[in-house]
Design a protein around this motif. Sequence first.
Motif: not given
Length: 249
Positions: A103-108, A152-160
Amino acid sequence: MTLYQPFLDYVIALLQERLNLQPYAIPQGFESKQATVGKGKHQQEVLTTSYAYQTTKLRQIRAAHVQKGNSLQVLNFVIFPHLNYDLPFFGADLVTLPGGHLIALDMQPLFRDNLGYQAKYTQPILTTFHAHQQHLPWGGDFPEEAQPFFSPAFLWTRPQETEVVETHVFAAFKDYLQAYLDFVDQAQPITDSKYLADIEQAQLRYLRYRAEKDPARGMFTRFYGAEWTEEYIHGFLFDLERKLASAIR
Ligand code: DBV
């Protein structure tokens, strides 16, 4: 299983509620693309559907939704503002592979290290970021060269767990989209010619990076062939250069 359909439904409903949405032309043959891949009992349909809109402030709002049963689900959603606004891009890359979710979520940001820019477009969402990051820890291993394109508010996560996507990721996605639309409401056209030139350069830098490094290129090429894939990337997903080239300037 269509994990990301509720995300897509939410986006379209919210955009219709909050913006004066106009259609954005999708090149013929790219609105919906289907193929059958694999052999024998491993045969599977893979369907890619595309959605696109525009407004007076937002040049292209587009989504690509890839569905290949349980083995692959993707929603890639990006908002590209018009070049006379200094708005960030809204970028969501929601990917589900057999091994888990990415999951990648951001205001780039257009200008990553500019403190004035951060104060305007990152500071207001840091509280939201921290609230969601508690449930969505940093996903590790991130391409170094991609870092300039994230805030700096980048949400980068790899949930199972799929449940995390359905709950926490969906909640973060909704909050980020609402906050982005608040920025859009407030955005005023830029008129300073130096700043306008900087914005165009930043948009092109982002676009070229994404078109060149598109992590979906290999997948699309396997499913639909190289010709379709390159046209999809340059003629739809990341089309700014084509649009600038065809405009009377
Ligand atoms: N990613 C896209 C588009 C996609 C897409 C247009 C329509 O930009 C899907 C489809 N992303 C997609 C797929 C994968 C990823 C992975 C299918 C898995 C690829 C694989 O494992 O085979 C953020 N997306 C990724 C990765 C990152 C991102 C960092 C991991 C891949 C890697 O390690 O290189 N989003 C991506 C990114 C930017 C962004 C790099 C840069 C600005 O906005």
